[in-house]
Design an enzyme around this catalytic site. Structure first.
Site, PDB file in Angstrom:
ATOM      1  N   GLN A 185     -13.649  29.366 -35.573  1.00  0.00           N
ATOM      2  CA  GLN A 185     -13.573  28.574 -34.346  1.00  0.00           C
ATOM      3  C   GLN A 185     -14.590  29.130 -33.343  1.00  0.00           C
ATOM      4  OE1 GLN A 185     -11.790  25.888 -33.974  1.00  0.00           O
ATOM      5  NE2 GLN A 185     -10.305  25.999 -35.638  1.00  0.00           N
ATOM      6  N   TYR A 213      -6.003  23.478 -46.000  1.00  0.00           N
ATOM      7  CA  TYR A 213      -7.254  23.820 -45.300  1.00  0.00           C
ATOM      8  C   TYR A 213      -7.057  25.080 -44.440  1.00  0.00           C
ATOM      9  CZ  TYR A 213      -7.149  18.628 -45.750  1.00  0.00           C
ATOM     10  OH  TYR A 213      -6.971  17.332 -46.175  1.00  0.00           O
ATOM     11  N   ASN A 218      -6.712  31.681 -39.919  1.00  0.00           N
ATOM     12  CA  ASN A 218      -6.656  31.624 -38.462  1.00  0.00           C
ATOM     13  C   ASN A 218      -5.252  31.257 -37.971  1.00  0.00           C
ATOM     14  OD1 ASN A 218      -7.928  31.543 -35.776  1.00  0.00           O
ATOM     15  ND2 ASN A 218      -7.687  29.323 -35.902  1.00  0.00           N
ATOM     16  N   GLU A 234      -6.911  26.717 -49.754  1.00  0.00           N
ATOM     17  CA  GLU A 234      -8.270  26.705 -49.204  1.00  0.00           C
ATOM     18  C   GLU A 234      -9.226  26.656 -50.388  1.00  0.00           C
ATOM     19  OE1 GLU A 234     -11.667  26.595 -47.440  1.00  0.00           O
ATOM     20  OE2 GLU A 234      -9.849  26.494 -46.199  1.00  0.00           O
ATOM     21  N   ASP A 294      -5.249  21.238 -40.922  1.00  0.00           N
ATOM     22  CA  ASP A 294      -6.401  21.364 -40.016  1.00  0.00           C
ATOM     23  C   ASP A 294      -7.621  20.902 -40.806  1.00  0.00           C
ATOM     24  OD1 ASP A 294      -8.255  22.002 -38.098  1.00  0.00           O
ATOM     25  OD2 ASP A 294      -8.009  24.179 -38.266  1.00  0.00           O
ATOM     26  N   CYS A 319     -10.284  17.990 -35.441  1.00  0.00           N
ATOM     27  CA  CYS A 319     -11.552  18.105 -34.712  1.00  0.00           C
ATOM     28  C   CYS A 319     -12.199  16.736 -34.528  1.00  0.00           C
ATOM     29  CB  CYS A 319     -12.502  19.063 -35.424  1.00  0.00           C
ATOM     30  SG  CYS A 319     -12.891  18.582 -37.119  1.00  0.00           S
ATOM     31  N   GLU A 353     -11.049  18.965 -29.713  1.00  0.00           N
ATOM     32  CA  GLU A 353     -10.042  19.364 -30.687  1.00  0.00           C
ATOM     33  C   GLU A 353      -8.705  18.876 -30.130  1.00  0.00           C
ATOM     34  OE1 GLU A 353     -10.220  22.124 -34.243  1.00  0.00           O
ATOM     35  OE2 GLU A 353     -11.770  21.415 -32.869  1.00  0.00           O
TER      36      GLU A 353
END
Length: 361
Positions: A185, A213, A218, A234, A294, A319, A353
């Site tokens: 980020q 994802y 994070n 991921e 995400d 996003c 976002e």
């Protein structure tokens, strides 16, 4: 919307984004979004510059969209972190004074963190030799950074190939490895606000969480403390390795991480076909109450979106508010928006976002 960096105009631009998000979510009877603002300057922890030769010297340069031949020369970069602005002139002076550093150097990338760490990547159109190595080692020591040299097919690491970030969520500090070349980020202050919002929105639960994802973990780290256990996916190898290290570094031991795309995991949960990477993982042992997503700018594909419908709670960070709205439209008959938020990761641009908590009707 103007892209000129004018702190005096920040509030107006944020109001425009809020109105846009409100309009996109209005068809779904969304509540008023919580709005999380950004620092007006020095908020961007990453920056990438091409180098442009003029008057016999290389200068930091950027280009207007679609423009390749007219460079905008950069001496300072107010939206970038103070550390990047401190490093820029020192690095430039170093390559101007040393042919081994400047020869065929064409791009410079900075990655800094709120914790004060910094990593610099120098990209070359030539092989990196012993003269470069000696100069680069001295430069890394002088600047107090990790330094990476890249040329065709080769990467030389001086120090570490990741930067260390520390973020506080609900009173606990989490430490993250942020690898060179992997997604992180860009606005650390707003990222911390996103993490705290997601932590609060999920709430304390006695069932399990599916995360799609997950990147370098994070969100995984703080959200894992809210549930019994987590199955996270991921596809990027670099991000998977970073996430595994971050889980270990923070003593988070209730997460199973598999290298699958969201589409592949959907196939596995639908028992379309088995995956070797899921060997030893009993998917039926999970009691999933919530899913956290995400996704990239394209949003969730229709099959993955359909998969999330199975869960009572869908926590969605986006996003791209347009693809978020399209995904919500697919889910609206079974889920309603309980909470929504705008996170201003990218001031002075149209990008935003956003986050929603969808709960079963």
């Amino acid at each position: 919307m103007s892209t000129v960096v004018d702190p005096a105009d920040y509030s107006r631009q944020l109001d425009e984004k809020t109105a846009r998000l409100r309009e996109l979510l209005a068809p779904f009877d969304a509540p008023e979004p919580a709005v999380f603002d950004s620092p007006r300057e020095h908020y961007r922890l990453r920056a990438e510059f091409r180098l442009w030769r003029q008057d016999g010297q290389r200068h930091y340069a950027m280009f207007a969209p679609g423009e390749k031949h007219q460079a905008i020369l950069i001496e300072e970069f107010p939206i970038a972190s103070l550390r990047i602005n401190e490093l820029m002139p020192k690095l430039k002076a170093a390559w101007q004074a040393n042919e081994a550093l400047s020869n065929k150097l064409f791009q410079v990338e900075f990655l800094t963190t709120l914790a004060g760490d910094a990593m610099v990547t120098l990209c070359y159109h030539r092989p990196l030799d012993a003269h470069w190595q000696a100069a680069a080692e001295q430069l890394a020591a002088d600047l107090g950074v990790s330094l990476i040299g890249r040329s065709k097919g080769k990467r030389v690491v001086i120090g570490r190939d990741f930067a260390v970030e520390k973020l506080e969520v609900a009173g606990r500090t989490y430490q993250y490895q942020q690898p060179e070349g992997a997604f992180t980020q860009p606005n650390g202050t707003v990222n911390q606000k996103m993490l705290n919002w997601a932590y609060d929105a999920l709430g304390q639960r006695d069932d399990d969480l599916l995360e799609l994802y997950c990147g370098n973990g994070n969100f995984t780290l703080p959200l894992a403390t809210r549930v019994r256990k987590v199955l996270a996916t991921e596809i990027s190898k670099t991000s998977v390795y970073a996430a595994l290290n971050n889980l270990a570094d923070n003593a988070v031991d209730n997460v199973t991480l598999v290298r699958l795309s969201a589409e592949e995991l959907t196939e596995a949960l639908n028992e379309v076909r088995p995956f070797r990477r899921l060997q030893g993982i009993d998917l039926k042992s999970y009691q999933f109450g919530s899913v956290f997503v995400d996704p990239p700018r394209a949003g969730m594909d229709p099959d993955t979106c359909e998969l999330t419908r199975r869960f009572d709670n869908i926590l969605y960070i986006s996003c791209n508010p347009e693809t978020l709205a399209a995904n919500i439209a697919q889910l609206h008959d079974t889920h309603r928006i309980e909470r929504c938020a705008l996170f201003d990761q990218f001031p002075y641009t149209h990008h935003m976002e956003s986050g929603v908590l969808l709960v079963r009707r």
